[in-house]
Design a protein around this motif. Structure first.
Motif, mmCIF file in Angstrom:
data_model
loop_
_atom_site.group_PDB
_atom_site.id
_atom_site.type_symbol
_atom_site.label_atom_id
_atom_site.label_comp_id
_atom_site.label_asym_id
_atom_site.label_seq_id
_atom_site.Cartn_x
_atom_site.Cartn_y
_atom_site.Cartn_z
ATOM 1 N N THR A 35 1.934 -14.724 -1.148
ATOM 2 C CA THR A 35 2.683 -15.292 -0.139
ATOM 3 C C THR A 35 2.239 -14.778 1.446
ATOM 4 N N ALA A 36 1.354 -13.901 1.341
ATOM 5 C CA ALA A 36 0.563 -13.357 2.575
ATOM 6 C C ALA A 36 -0.924 -13.322 2.566
ATOM 7 N N ARG A 37 -1.710 -13.363 3.725
ATOM 8 C CA ARG A 37 -3.102 -13.008 3.621
ATOM 9 C C ARG A 37 -3.081 -12.523 5.098
ATOM 10 N N LEU A 38 -3.837 -11.327 5.063
ATOM 11 C CA LEU A 38 -3.985 -10.644 6.501
ATOM 12 C C LEU A 38 -5.350 -10.748 6.782
ATOM 13 N N LEU A 39 -5.666 -11.488 8.129
ATOM 14 C CA LEU A 39 -6.799 -11.776 8.796
ATOM 15 C C LEU A 39 -7.309 -10.688 9.430
ATOM 16 N N GLY A 40 -6.304 -9.687 10.066
ATOM 17 C CA GLY A 40 -6.800 -8.792 10.835
ATOM 18 C C GLY A 40 -5.715 -7.731 11.331
ATOM 19 N N TRP A 41 -6.149 -6.391 11.458
ATOM 20 C CA TRP A 41 -4.935 -5.403 12.043
ATOM 21 C C TRP A 41 -5.590 -4.536 12.701
ATOM 22 N N SER A 42 -4.855 -3.749 13.448
ATOM 23 C CA SER A 42 -5.318 -2.501 14.317
ATOM 24 C C SER A 42 -4.182 -1.598 14.435
ATOM 25 N N ALA A 43 -4.403 -0.347 14.594
ATOM 26 C CA ALA A 43 -3.526 0.814 15.030
ATOM 27 C C ALA A 43 -4.040 1.701 16.105
ATOM 28 N N GLU A 44 -3.278 1.734 17.226
ATOM 29 C CA GLU A 44 -3.810 2.403 18.524
ATOM 30 C C GLU A 44 -2.850 3.335 18.892
ATOM 31 N N THR A 45 -3.260 4.459 19.590
ATOM 32 C CA THR A 45 -2.457 5.318 20.217
ATOM 33 C C THR A 45 -3.056 5.739 21.709
ATOM 34 N N ASN A 46 -2.183 6.068 22.690
ATOM 35 C CA ASN A 46 -2.450 6.285 24.118
ATOM 36 C C ASN A 46 -3.182 7.348 24.058
ATOM 37 N N ILE A 47 -3.363 8.142 23.176
ATOM 38 C CA ILE A 47 -3.919 9.501 23.141
ATOM 39 C C ILE A 47 -4.990 9.616 22.301
ATOM 40 N N ARG A 48 -6.013 10.402 22.181
ATOM 41 C CA ARG A 48 -6.979 10.455 21.090
ATOM 42 C C ARG A 48 -6.297 11.100 19.854
ATOM 43 N N SER A 49 -6.662 10.338 18.852
ATOM 44 C CA SER A 49 -6.086 10.592 17.303
ATOM 45 C C SER A 49 -7.093 10.034 16.277
ATOM 46 N N LYS A 50 -6.907 10.718 15.275
ATOM 47 C CA LYS A 50 -7.669 10.315 13.863
ATOM 48 C C LYS A 50 -6.823 9.667 13.188
ATOM 49 N N ILE A 51 -7.202 8.177 12.530
ATOM 50 C CA ILE A 51 -6.520 7.350 11.946
ATOM 51 C C ILE A 51 -7.166 6.781 10.733
#
Length: 301
Positions: A35-51
């Protein structure tokens, strides 16, 4: 019909002075499948981070975020773009005969696979949950569809939705006693009630698409934030969605992110920080789920 959508999920924590942060874990990626197809995604923070991303034991996608510098504000911004095909109602699926009446007759293999979702998790010290649960079965041949509809309708007739700033989920007994709660409280109460009737049920955290908000109108309860409901395993239909907050169980509205045996396994965002407790000023959450296009579902010929 399929919907092309954009989800933006922002959470901000504020502090009176800079503090340091431990790792945070987020669940924001919709579950992929038929029922779902992901085309793109992102995760961001306002300070420097490892993700980085990992998968838990229930195949939920978990984003691990480790901020590497202190700050007086920590903001997480998650974005997802994808195609969602919606969920047809239970009436569209021919349930197997063994699922027509309560209790459902699961096969030995199904029982082994589902036992964690069949066994009640919450305690019921005063028996109030058992009493409430029994009120939905009238005799020896209760139809599964009727029982589910009656329980779903009870939340609209017997309870009052109550938003609160404190985190966590009420016990089913507390929700019954106050006749009020949030979407997580309602979902947990219905999950535990159905388990006591022999239904395999699991807690779901995710997003609520509300087409009214696309037009600037007042939307459904629970939109504008992460949402919670439950899924019931019905032979012939599979895992079917039930949202006691809005009394819906089909359509494009419910977008699952995480499934769990209990709410503590499906927390949208959790983590730690180090400093004086009095420095914490609070948090804010904003969720938007917007339709940016639609097209015919090729599976419908």
């Amino acid at each position: 019909m399929a919907v092309l959508g954009l989800i933006t999920h922002t959470t901000t924590y504020k502090y009176a002075k800079p503090v340091t942060f431990g790792a945070h874990r987020a669940m924001f990626l919709p579950r992929r499948g038929s029922t779902a197809r992901l085309l793109g995604w992102s995760a961001e923070t306002n300070i420097r981070s490892k993700i980085h991303w990992v998968s838990d034991a229930r195949s939920n996608a978990v984003t691990v975020i480790a901020p590497s510098e202190p700050g007086s504000e920590l903001t997480f911004t998650f974005r997802v773009r994808g195609v969602y095909f919606g969920i047809r109602g239970i009436e569209a699926f021919p349930l197997e005969a063994r699922a027509d009446e309560v209790p459902i007759q699961y096969t030995p293999d199904e029982w082994n696979d589902l036992v964690g979702y069949l066994r009640p998790h919450a305690e019921d010290p005063d028996g109030s949950l058992a009493t409430w649960t029994k009120s939905f079965v009238a005799g020896d041949r209760d139809q599964t569809v009727d029982v589910l509809r009656r329980m779903l309708a009870a939340f609209g007739n017997q309870f009052s939705y109550r938003a609160r700033e404190t985190e966590g989920t009420q016990t089913p007994g507390e929700t019954l006693r106050t006749k009020s709660g949030t979407c997580r409280d309602y979902a947990w109460l219905m999950t535990e009630a159905l388990r006591r009737l022999g239904f395999a049920s699991r807690f779901v955290s995710g997003y609520l698409y509300d087409k009214a908000l696309d037009g600037g109108e007042v939307g459904m309860t629970g939109s504008g934030a992460t949402h919670a409901w439950l899924q019931v395993f019905l032979p012939g239909g599979g895992w079917m969605d039930y949202d006691p907050t809005n009394q819906i169980n089909a359509g494009f509205d419910l977008i699952p992110v995480a499934v769990a045996r209990h709410p503590g396994q499906a927390i949208p965002l959790e983590g730690s920080w180090f400093g004086d407790a009095k420095d914490y000023l609070g948090m804010s959450v904003s969720v938007t789920v917007n339709k940016i296009g639609e097209f015919a579902d090729p599976s419908e010929g």
